[in-house]
Design a protein around this motif. Structure first.
Motif, PDB file in Angstrom:
ATOM      1  N   SER A 279      25.666  34.460  42.610  1.00 42.09           N
ATOM      2  CA  SER A 279      26.368  35.062  43.595  1.00 42.09           C
ATOM      3  C   SER A 279      27.881  35.326  43.075  1.00 42.09           C
ATOM      4  CB  SER A 279      26.277  34.310  44.994  1.00 42.09           C
ATOM      5  OG  SER A 279      27.019  33.303  44.992  1.00 42.09           O
ATOM      6  N   LEU A 280      28.329  34.627  42.018  1.00 37.57           N
ATOM      7  CA  LEU A 280      29.728  34.747  42.000  1.00 37.57           C
ATOM      8  C   LEU A 280      29.895  35.434  40.348  1.00 37.57           C
ATOM      9  CD1 LEU A 280      30.533  30.606  42.389  1.00 37.57           C
ATOM     10  CD2 LEU A 280      31.036  32.612  43.795  1.00 37.57           C
ATOM     11  N   ARG A 281      28.976  35.874  39.853  1.00 34.88           N
ATOM     12  CA  ARG A 281      29.054  36.578  38.625  1.00 34.88           C
ATOM     13  C   ARG A 281      30.090  37.710  38.699  1.00 34.88           C
ATOM     14  NH1 ARG A 281      23.419  38.433  37.161  1.00 34.88           N
ATOM     15  NH2 ARG A 281      23.254  38.723  39.516  1.00 34.88           N
ATOM     16  N   ARG A 282      30.205  38.567  39.601  1.00 34.19           N
ATOM     17  CA  ARG A 282      30.821  39.587  39.722  1.00 34.19           C
ATOM     18  C   ARG A 282      32.537  39.155  40.161  1.00 34.19           C
ATOM     19  NH1 ARG A 282      33.158  43.924  37.638  1.00 34.19           N
ATOM     20  NH2 ARG A 282      34.464  45.036  39.296  1.00 34.19           N
ATOM     21  N   TYR A 283      32.614  38.053  40.961  1.00 31.98           N
ATOM     22  CA  TYR A 283      33.718  37.311  41.417  1.00 31.98           C
ATOM     23  C   TYR A 283      34.677  37.140  40.102  1.00 31.98           C
ATOM     24  CZ  TYR A 283      37.061  33.760  42.381  1.00 31.98           C
ATOM     25  OH  TYR A 283      38.078  33.085  42.554  1.00 31.98           O
ATOM     26  N   PHE A 284      34.165  36.634  39.054  1.00 31.30           N
ATOM     27  CA  PHE A 284      34.859  36.113  37.805  1.00 31.30           C
ATOM     28  C   PHE A 284      35.304  37.400  37.174  1.00 31.30           C
ATOM     29  CE2 PHE A 284      32.218  32.218  38.367  1.00 31.30           C
ATOM     30  CZ  PHE A 284      33.033  31.528  38.797  1.00 31.30           C
ATOM     31  N   VAL A 285      34.399  38.446  37.056  1.00 32.38           N
ATOM     32  CA  VAL A 285      34.799  39.598  36.360  1.00 32.38           C
ATOM     33  C   VAL A 285      36.120  40.364  37.048  1.00 32.38           C
ATOM     34  CG1 VAL A 285      34.160  41.854  35.597  1.00 32.38           C
ATOM     35  CG2 VAL A 285      32.661  40.133  35.518  1.00 32.38           C
ATOM     36  N   ARG A 286      35.907  40.317  38.387  1.00 37.45           N
ATOM     37  CA  ARG A 286      37.216  40.974  39.079  1.00 37.45           C
ATOM     38  C   ARG A 286      38.307  40.255  38.931  1.00 37.45           C
ATOM     39  NH1 ARG A 286      39.376  45.150  41.260  1.00 37.45           N
ATOM     40  NH2 ARG A 286      40.265  45.191  43.328  1.00 37.45           N
ATOM     41  N   MET A 287      38.188  38.905  38.947  1.00 41.14           N
ATOM     42  CA  MET A 287      39.547  37.924  38.856  1.00 41.14           C
ATOM     43  C   MET A 287      40.011  38.320  37.293  1.00 41.14           C
ATOM     44  SD  MET A 287      40.143  36.231  41.429  1.00 41.14           S
ATOM     45  CE  MET A 287      41.251  34.743  41.189  1.00 41.14           C
ATOM     46  N   ALA A 288      39.137  38.469  36.222  1.00 40.11           N
ATOM     47  CA  ALA A 288      39.762  38.974  35.040  1.00 40.11           C
ATOM     48  C   ALA A 288      40.598  40.229  35.060  1.00 40.11           C
ATOM     49  CB  ALA A 288      38.821  38.839  34.020  1.00 40.11           C
ATOM     50  N   GLU A 289      40.179  41.042  35.780  1.00 42.03           N
ATOM     51  CA  GLU A 289      40.423  42.503  35.984  1.00 42.03           C
ATOM     52  C   GLU A 289      41.799  42.448  36.904  1.00 42.03           C
ATOM     53  OE1 GLU A 289      36.530  45.046  36.252  1.00 42.03           O
ATOM     54  OE2 GLU A 289      37.408  44.283  38.055  1.00 42.03           O
ATOM     55  N   LEU A 290      42.003  41.497  37.911  1.00 38.97           N
ATOM     56  CA  LEU A 290      43.088  41.434  38.627  1.00 38.97           C
ATOM     57  C   LEU A 290      44.123  40.778  38.062  1.00 38.97           C
ATOM     58  CD1 LEU A 290      41.595  40.437  41.885  1.00 38.97           C
ATOM     59  CD2 LEU A 290      42.720  42.644  41.262  1.00 38.97           C
ATOM     60  N   GLY A 291      43.792  39.638  37.125  1.00 37.00           N
ATOM     61  CA  GLY A 291      44.571  38.925  36.063  1.00 37.00           C
ATOM     62  C   GLY A 291      45.270  39.904  35.124  1.00 37.00           C
ATOM     63  N   ALA A 292      44.531  40.856  34.464  1.00 35.21           N
ATOM     64  CA  ALA A 292      44.904  41.666  33.544  1.00 35.21           C
ATOM     65  C   ALA A 292      45.893  42.593  34.169  1.00 35.21           C
ATOM     66  CB  ALA A 292      43.776  42.570  32.835  1.00 35.21           C
ATOM     67  N   ALA A 293      46.074  42.818  35.463  1.00 34.96           N
ATOM     68  CA  ALA A 293      46.920  43.735  36.210  1.00 34.96           C
ATOM     69  C   ALA A 293      48.203  42.868  36.755  1.00 34.96           C
ATOM     70  CB  ALA A 293      46.147  44.582  37.296  1.00 34.96           C
ATOM     71  N   GLN A 294      48.114  41.683  36.682  1.00 36.25           N
ATOM     72  CA  GLN A 294      49.109  40.891  37.083  1.00 36.25           C
ATOM     73  C   GLN A 294      49.417  41.031  38.523  1.00 36.25           C
ATOM     74  OE1 GLN A 294      51.416  42.426  33.821  1.00 36.25           O
ATOM     75  NE2 GLN A 294      49.358  42.226  33.077  1.00 36.25           N
ATOM     76  N   VAL A 295      48.319  40.866  39.490  1.00 36.87           N
ATOM     77  CA  VAL A 295      48.664  41.417  40.730  1.00 36.87           C
ATOM     78  C   VAL A 295      49.314  40.064  41.629  1.00 36.87           C
ATOM     79  CG1 VAL A 295      46.589  42.488  40.603  1.00 36.87           C
ATOM     80  CG2 VAL A 295      46.305  40.223  41.245  1.00 36.87           C
ATOM     81  N   PRO A 296      49.935  40.050  42.452  1.00 34.51           N
ATOM     82  CA  PRO A 296      50.412  39.222  43.235  1.00 34.51           C
ATOM     83  C   PRO A 296      49.305  38.191  43.724  1.00 34.51           C
ATOM     84  CG  PRO A 296      51.233  41.373  44.230  1.00 34.51           C
ATOM     85  CD  PRO A 296      49.961  41.556  43.188  1.00 34.51           C
ATOM     86  N   PHE A 297      49.666  36.958  43.999  1.00 35.82           N
ATOM     87  CA  PHE A 297      48.834  35.759  44.123  1.00 35.82           C
ATOM     88  C   PHE A 297      47.830  36.107  45.287  1.00 35.82           C
ATOM     89  CE2 PHE A 297      47.649  31.847  46.246  1.00 35.82           C
ATOM     90  CZ  PHE A 297      46.843  31.139  45.036  1.00 35.82           C
ATOM     91  N   ALA A 298      48.421  36.548  46.327  1.00 35.43           N
ATOM     92  CA  ALA A 298      47.854  37.014  47.582  1.00 35.43           C
ATOM     93  C   ALA A 298      46.458  37.761  47.400  1.00 35.43           C
ATOM     94  CB  ALA A 298      48.686  37.640  48.716  1.00 35.43           C
ATOM     95  N   GLU A 299      46.454  38.636  46.370  1.00 35.66           N
ATOM     96  CA  GLU A 299      45.140  39.362  46.044  1.00 35.66           C
ATOM     97  C   GLU A 299      44.217  38.490  45.366  1.00 35.66           C
ATOM     98  OE1 GLU A 299      45.681  43.326  44.413  1.00 35.66           O
ATOM     99  OE2 GLU A 299      47.801  43.450  44.995  1.00 35.66           O
TER     100      GLU A 299
END
Length: 291
Positions: free
Chosen positions: A67-87
């Motif tokens: 159930s968590l597979r896509r979550y980890f990919v998404r977090m890598a994407e968000l990290g690459a974009a250096q989003v705020p912690f709230a995201e």
């Protein structure tokens, strides 16, 4: 950051020298499997048994993991974009809901969602900005982009059993550990891992040595929640004795570790925080060697 900027950052191809978000996410998913597959881990669930738990088993963990597979990919994407912690936090909350739906309300990976999610984000940032994926770079970017927010988060009043137990007993909580840049992970677990490899231990032995090294020093709030300070101190003493006797490389190490497993089960102890950091160590070493 605007939505258009975020979409552009996520859509951009990974550099030729780097890992894609999918590869980072895959490493996190496989790291959770690495942790589950290790046995014995005193008190914890594996493919052999359910440890100190009567409400979950390896099948529960596998449903959670998928159930968590896509979550980890998404977090890598968000990290690459250096989003705020709230995201990042919103993504983690959504992942926790998916986990609970997959497990029928059982908390299998709440801690790993937090720890591995942050590490995926930091790896994504390190890749995007520096083209690096080594542990030092991951820790540096974690602190640089989200250290202040993590420090503020650590000041919140705890609402979960582990955090409440940590505050009651004067221990360092998981949130405080994150705010400090995961010192047990980077300063204890990874050096223990590398030392075990230099000694020529097998992959399973390396993970076992790493696990006991974490157990010997971590303020594991799950141990404190289940067994109080007495339970936490018992677990640490047992881990230190195992390491001092030669760790996973000693003659009879499997029998000694299984004996400790039975002792933990008898005391209903489950070092879930140690399991999360073992998975984190597995992730960082997988990321470092991904082609």
């Amino acid at each position: 950051m605007s939505a258009a900027t975020l979409r552009a950052a996520i859509a951009a191809p990974a550099p030729a020298w780097g890992l894609s978000a999918a590869q980072i996410g895959r490493a996190a998913t496989l790291a959770l499997h690495d942790e589950l597959a290790l046995a014995p881990k005193p008190g914890l669930v594996s493919f052999v048994d359910s440890g100190s738990h009567d409400d979950m088993d390896a099948h529960t963990f596998m449903r959670s993991l998928f159930s968590l597979r896509r979550y980890f990919v998404r977090m890598a994407e968000l990290g690459a974009a250096q989003v705020p912690f709230a995201e990042l936090e919103r993504s983690g909350i959504a992942a926790e809901a998916r986990m609970l739906a997959a497990t029928g309300g059982i908390n299998t990976h709440r801690g790993a969602i937090f720890v591995l999610g942050l590490l995926c984000a930091a790896t994504g940032a390190a890749q995007a900005l520096d083209g690096r994926r080594d542990a030092d770079a991951v820790r540096e970017h974690l602190r640089r982009h989200w250290g202040g927010a993590l420090d503020a988060r650590s000041q919140r009043a705890p609402t979960l059993p582990g955090g409440i137990a940590a505050r009651r007993h004067g221990l360092r909580s998981a949130s405080q550990e994150a705010a400090l840049g995961f010192p047990v992970l980077f300063e204890t677990a990874l050096p223990a891992w590398d030392d075990a490899r230099r000694r020529g231990l097998s992959a399973q032995q390396v993970r076992l040595d790493c696990f006991f090294s974490i157990l010997a020093v971590l303020d594991d709030s799950n141990l404190a929640h289940r067994g109080g300070l007495e339970g936490l101190h018992f677990a640490r003493r047992a881990a230190r004795a195992f390491i001092e006797q030669g760790g996973a490389g000693q003659p009879g190490a499997p029998a000694a570790a299984w004996s400790l497993h039975r002792d933990f089960v008898a005391r209903h102890l489950s070092p879930g925080g140690c399991a999360d950091l073992l998975a984190a160590a597995c992730f960082l070493r997988r990321v470092a060697r991904e082609p």
